[in-house]
Enzyme design. Structure first.
Site, PDB file in Angstrom:
ATOM      1  N   LYS A  17       0.824  -1.216   0.000  1.00  0.00           N
ATOM      2  CA  LYS A  17       0.000   0.000   0.000  1.00  0.00           C
ATOM      3  C   LYS A  17       0.852   1.256   0.000  1.00  0.00           C
ATOM      4  O   LYS A  17       2.025   1.249   0.416  1.00  0.00           O
ATOM      5  CB  LYS A  17      -0.958   0.023   1.192  1.00  0.00           C
ATOM      6  CG  LYS A  17      -0.310  -0.129   2.589  1.00  0.00           C
ATOM      7  CD  LYS A  17       0.313   1.129   3.163  1.00  0.00           C
ATOM      8  CE  LYS A  17       1.052   0.877   4.469  1.00  0.00           C
ATOM      9  NZ  LYS A  17       1.928   1.984   4.902  1.00  0.00           N
ATOM     10  N   ASP A 145      -2.203  -2.032  10.034  1.00  0.00           N
ATOM     11  CA  ASP A 145      -2.304  -2.001   8.567  1.00  0.00           C
ATOM     12  C   ASP A 145      -2.861  -3.303   7.984  1.00  0.00           C
ATOM     13  O   ASP A 145      -3.085  -3.395   6.776  1.00  0.00           O
ATOM     14  CB  ASP A 145      -0.921  -1.769   7.934  1.00  0.00           C
ATOM     15  CG  ASP A 145      -0.423  -0.347   8.148  1.00  0.00           C
ATOM     16  OD1 ASP A 145      -1.231   0.516   8.561  1.00  0.00           O
ATOM     17  OD2 ASP A 145       0.769  -0.093   7.890  1.00  0.00           O
TER      18      ASP A 145
END
Ligand code: ATP
Length: 310
Positions: A17, A145
């Site tokens: 990401k 995350d």
């Protein structure tokens, strides 16, 4: 739930990401900072292969430098497998083969992607069928995350970054990633940010404004306009990540000089993410960065989260 048919092995792919926006609030007593972030999953992947086994083991291979990745209980994928087994009451073990494509300690959530992929892979391997809601709960316990790596796409993260709201994003965004050989530790970068703030160095005393994702950013994502997105991209960790890294500050200005709309440190760094107007501009930026001796990759987002590959 059917446990009758157990697959010989399961292959799951999960993305790395970029934090298109990362607003960091004050440090809480539990050590975490309140965040307002916008994640985008990009086409740089971790591949996790889960095989039936009596015990738990992890093997790491990949194109990136994997020398520093632990293969014991410190490995987030190992922790994910054991957490799922414990939660679902599974007695079996698993052998995990992880092919890393995301740079280690690069600020792109590679370990989190491994954990998310492992949850999906073991859920399929063991036939536990926990469903998306329970998998999300387990993911949040493993790391802030990890839930995003399960979901993918583009999402706003609040709390520790683990409370997700999907963001509408049209079309595709072209990114060039500039890699560093030397990683950065996430806790070290947050610690340095705290120190800088304590000394009032270059950062607003009142951090609250950055804890709101700008409306202009959500609009830019919704209409798929990179030109509109570039000026609102922001990372509160950037000054702390580049403080001792003159090479990163130089590369940030180089990327823009080579035609990127803007560049930011990805998460806690040191990977840099350059937003480009389209694939042609991205290829130019990638080539020019490579000509300066940097390892650069052209990727795009948003892409899907952890998925079984048949
Ligand atoms: P984030 O942006 O999520 O904070 P990162 O992308 O900067 O993380 P990772 O590569 O996910 O960094 O991992 C950072 C450290 O965590 C590594 O240096 C390693 O010691 C440890 N680690 C534990 N499990 C893993 C894993 N499966 N892959 C990579 N590193 C792992």
């Amino acid at each position: 739930m059917t446990l009758a048919h157990r697959p010989d092995g399961v292959h799951v792919r999960a993305p790395g990401k970029i934090n298109v926006y990362l607003g960091v609030g004050p440090r809480h007593d539990d050590g975490y900072h309140a965040l307002a972030t916008v994640f985008q999953a990009v086409s740089l992947y971790e591949d996790v292969y889960a095989y039936p086994s009596e015990g738990f083991s992890v093997e790491i291979v990949g194109d990136v430098n994997v020398a520093d990745v632990p293969t014991d209980d410190r490995n987030l994928a190992m922790r994910a497998a054991k957490l799922l087994a414990r939660t679902a009451g599974v007695d079996d073990g698993v052998h995990l083969r992880i092919r890393k494509g995301v740079p280690v300690a690069g600020g792109m959530g590679g370990g989190s992607a491994d954990a998310a992929a492992t949850l999906v892979a073991c859920d399929a391997l063991w036939g536990t069928e926990l469903g998306p809601h329970r998998l999300h709960e387990l993911a949040a316990r493993l790391g802030a995350d990890v839930p995003f790596a399960l979901h993918g796409g583009t999402a706003v993260g609040t709390g520790r970054g683990d409370q997700l709201t999907p963001a509408l994003a049209r079309g595709r965004f072209d990114w060039v990633l500039a890699m560093s050989e030397q990683g950065l530790s996430t806790p070290t970068v947050y610690g340095r940010l705290d120190e800088m703030r304590a000394h009032g160095e270059g950062l607003a005393d009142d951090a609250a404004p950055s804890l709101e994702v700008p409306v202009a950013m959500l609009h830019a994502l919704r209409v798929g306009d990179a030109h509109e997105l570039a000026p609102v991209m922001m990372n509160d960790l950037e000054p702390a990540a580049i403080a001792d890294r003159a090479d990163l500050a130089l590369a940030l200005s180089d990327g823009v000089r080579f035609g990127a709309l803007t560049g930011i440190v990805s998460g806690s760094g040191p990977t840099l993410a350059f937003l480009c107007a389209g694939p042609g501009a991205a290829r130019t930026v990638q080539e020019e960065l490579r000509a300066t001796g940097r390892d650069a990759l052209h990727v795009h987002g948003p892409v899907a989260g952890a998925r079984i590959i048949l």
